[in-house]
Design a protein around this motif. Structure first.
Motif, mmCIF file in Angstrom:
data_model
loop_
_atom_site.group_PDB
_atom_site.id
_atom_site.type_symbol
_atom_site.label_atom_id
_atom_site.label_comp_id
_atom_site.label_asym_id
_atom_site.label_seq_id
_atom_site.Cartn_x
_atom_site.Cartn_y
_atom_site.Cartn_z
ATOM 1 N N ALA A 62 0.829 -1.214 0.000
ATOM 2 C CA ALA A 62 0.000 0.000 0.000
ATOM 3 C C ALA A 62 0.862 1.262 0.000
ATOM 4 N N SER A 86 -6.588 6.843 -7.617
ATOM 5 C CA SER A 86 -6.614 5.380 -7.550
ATOM 6 C C SER A 86 -5.503 4.864 -6.635
ATOM 7 N N THR A 90 -6.225 2.588 -3.400
ATOM 8 C CA THR A 90 -5.545 1.311 -3.173
ATOM 9 C C THR A 90 -4.907 1.287 -1.787
ATOM 10 N N GLU A 221 -2.188 -2.107 -10.519
ATOM 11 C CA GLU A 221 -3.571 -1.673 -10.306
ATOM 12 C C GLU A 221 -4.086 -0.924 -11.545
ATOM 13 N N SER A 225 -7.101 -2.305 -13.816
ATOM 14 C CA SER A 225 -8.351 -1.540 -13.931
ATOM 15 C C SER A 225 -8.540 -0.999 -15.340
ATOM 16 N N PHE A 358 -12.533 -2.361 -4.136
ATOM 17 C CA PHE A 358 -11.932 -1.436 -5.103
ATOM 18 C C PHE A 358 -12.846 -1.279 -6.321
#
Lengths: 395, 257
Positions: A62, A86, A90, A221, A225, A358
């Motif tokens: 993270a 984003s 996250t 990520e 996405s 998410f």
């Protein structure tokens, strides 16, 4: 009678629901029968997968939140702004999951708030508890504008906006402190940790690898996405961010080599045993290969190449944390620890919940900027001129 | 320096397990045949090839468990014992992870678990009694008393019987000293104790880094604000320069016309 529509079940959908069912089962056993019933933990081996993966990896993965926030607000690199929401989301979900995981791992989870009033400033764990608590609050505040925007609450949004800089500074300081302190946790067991992993540099190594893996997670990520939400990927930003990973890993490499020399680890790393093999796996996958891949501009410029390189970085990072928290203690404890299936199922359960959360939030809140063209023209307006050129202009 | 301690003379232990029974009684635990420290056994007599080795909490002068516990559930008392308060504990088990003697044990199968360990019968000591295990020992393998006097006694035994004893009081210097001291006919790492225990308190290794934190917050905060200030100014200057250029260019264009 109306027919009930059965939603189409995809492969990943099926995997998700299996994980949820097993996770719920393990959760019930955990809270009705105790830790002994769901884990392979013992008096000899009190910290297992949940500390090694859910907490140590969770917090590290993270780290993208504070790295990107620092880039945007402290270093005023405005072009990164489009991936900030984003990255913040996250990180925020990551920290919530870490706290959620702690509720499983702690023997008395209802006492989790005790560090607020019962102080022991000498304890690294106390410091980590406070930093995680405060930083999760910072992340919640950094995330809140997205919620306010959706709810059209202008006043609270403006208030948060006005304290952005102190908030980001606090976030960076808190992150530096607890990312490194997760390494400091192991400073107090010099006689227990296998020599390959014990070093007074542990806090610095943990911090550097977190800085390296943060951008890697942001890349993964973004990649996932972009596929899930059919968006264009911000490749030009992600490939610049990959340099942060590369540089952090280079410093890590130097520090680790220094450790190998200073602690005279050659006999340990050049023997053929369990620890040496896992160390080389960790070092090659997590440090050497990512550096080689990420310094290559061709790989950085390709969507697939960048994703693969950063994915390897993440794998190496996870291996490193599991090595420090589990592998390095096997020789001393002789406990032969390997997580029970219920332990693994709860870890997967939490990861699955993270993905679902998410997805839900990204669908309902303005996490991704709406139009890529508009943003492109905006970011070009603020293009940062390299320092050398600034001096050239002045001379 | 703490007041009381226990001197354990391994050469005197006859392996009758009376101490284990007395300890179980004191804690309300069942008597077991395992002779290993566990969540229901706070003292145990281990059998190392016919040599009986009584084990219990070492009651360190600078306890690692007390140093690592995030909520201060462990406390070194003035009388010597290291005691544990389950009402503070949140169950992170860092004490178990950190203890150099692997003493704290856990109630793994309870839904409200506690850490368990010897407390040197703190409530008995406060009332002027001796710990239950010491009282039960028929061979004087465990002696309770003022720590300084116990050290003198240990030195006297080594001096008077040099062929019986290995000339080292275990616990005098280990991890900065412990309230429980050991005498034996050989080094203790041959009797189930882990080798390589440092002679300084283990908290020393984390103190070094923890003491840097207040300084880091101050310097780090100042530095970050500084960087923000400079980069913000740089952006402003660049924007102005760009505007200036544009104006110059439009002026040129105007001149040409």
């Amino acid at each position: 009678m109306k027919r009930i529509k059965i939603p189409k079940l995809t492969f990943w959908g099926a995997v998700f629901w299996i994980i949820i069912v097993l996770g719920v089962y393990s959760t019930i056993v955990r809270f009705t029968k105790g830790l002994g019933a769901v884990t392979n933990l013992s008096d000899k081996f009190p910290w297992g997968l949940w500390i090694g993966f859910d907490v140590l990896c969770g917090v590290g993965l993270a780290a993208g939140g504070f790295v990107v926030a620092a880039a945007v607000y402290i270093f005023n690199l405005e072009e990164y702004k489009s991936i900030l929401p984003s990255a913040i989301l996250t990180a925020f979900l990551g920290y919530l999951l870490v706290i959620f995981a702690l509720l499983y791992d702690l023997g008395k989870p209802w006492n989790i708030w005790h560090p607020i009033i019962m102080w022991n400033p000498e304890s690294v764990m106390f410091e980590v508890a406070w930093c995680v608590m405060l930083y999760t609050t910072v992340l919640a505040l950094e995330f809140s504008p997205m919620l306010f925007q959706k709810l059209r609450l202008e006043t609270p949004r403006k208030i948060i906006k006005s304290i952005t800089i102190p908030l980001v500074v606090a976030g960076v300081i808190l992150s530096t402190l607890h990312q490194s302190s997760l390494g400091s946790l192991y400073l107090i067991v010099p006689e227990k940790l296998y020599p390959i992993w014990y070093s007074s540099n542990l806090p610095y190594l943990f911090f550097l690898s977190a800085v390296a893996v943060g951008p890697a997670m942001v890349t993964i990520e973004s990649y996932l996405s972009s596929r899930a939400f059919r968006r264009e990927i911000e490749l030009h930003i992600l490939s610049k961010l990959a340099k942060v990973t590369a540089v952090a890993l280079m410093v890590y490499f130097v520090l680790k080599v220094e450790d190998i020399v200073n602690y005279k680890l050659f006999p340990y790393i050049f023997t053929f045993n369990y620890e040496a093999i896992l160390f080389w796996l960790e070092f090659v996958i997590g440090v050497i290969v990512p550096i080689i891949l990420l310094v290559n501009p061709k790989i950085r410029a390709s969507k697939k190449g960048l994703f693969v390189a950063q994915f390897i970085t993440v794998l190496g990072f996870i291996l490193n944390r599991l090595n420090v928290s589990i592998t390095a203690l096997e020789n001393y404890t002789q406990a032969g620890y390997f997580p029970k299936w219920t332990e693994i199922s709860i870890t997967l359960f939490l990861v699955a919940l993270g993905f679902a959360a998410f997805r839900f939030i990204a669908k309902n809140l303005p996490v991704f900027p709406p139009e890529i063209e508009k943003r492109k023209s905006l970011s070009e307006g603020f293009e940062v001129i390299p320092v050398t050129e600034v001096f050239k202009e002045q001379n | 320096m703490s007041k009381y301690g226990i001197l354990i003379d391994i050469t005197r232990c006859i392996g009758c397990y009376a101490c284990e029974e007395a300890c179980a009684q004191r804690w309300g635990n069942p008597v077991t045949e395992t002779h290993q420290l566990s969540s229901i056994q706070n003292t145990a007599v281990e059998d190392h090839d016919g040599i009986y080795v009584p084990r219990l909490c070492m009651h360190c002068e600078k306890p690692t468990c007390a140093s690592v516990c995030p909520v201060g559930a462990f406390q070194k008392t003035k009388l010597g014992p290291v005691i544990y308060d389950p009402s503070k504990c949140l169950g992170c088990r860092y004490c178990m992870q950190a203890c150099p003697f692997n003493i704290p044990k856990y109630q793994w199968n309870k839904t409200n678990p506690k850490v368990t360990k010897c407390d040197m019968c703190y409530d008995r000591i406060k009332n002027g009694e001796v710990p239950a295990c010491v009282e039960a020992c028929p061979a004087e393998a465990r002696v309770f008393g003022i720590k300084e006097e116990l050290i003198e006694e240990a030195n006297r035994r080594i001096k008077e019987n040099p062929e019986t004893y290995y000339p080292h009081i275990f616990g005098l210097k280990e991890v900065g000293g412990t309230s429980v001291l050991y005498l034996a006919d050989r080094p203790l790492h041959k009797l189930g104790f882990k080798a390589g225990i440092p002679e300084i308190p283990l908290s020393h290794f984390t103190e070094q880094i923890m003491s840097k934190i207040p300084n880091y917050i101050f310097w780090g905060g100042t530095l970050l604000f500084g960087i923000w200030w400079i980069t913000k100014r740089r952006d402003e200057v660049q924007r102005l320069q760009r505007k200036l250029k544009e104006m110059e260019e439009s002026n040129k264009k105007g001149d040409e016309k």
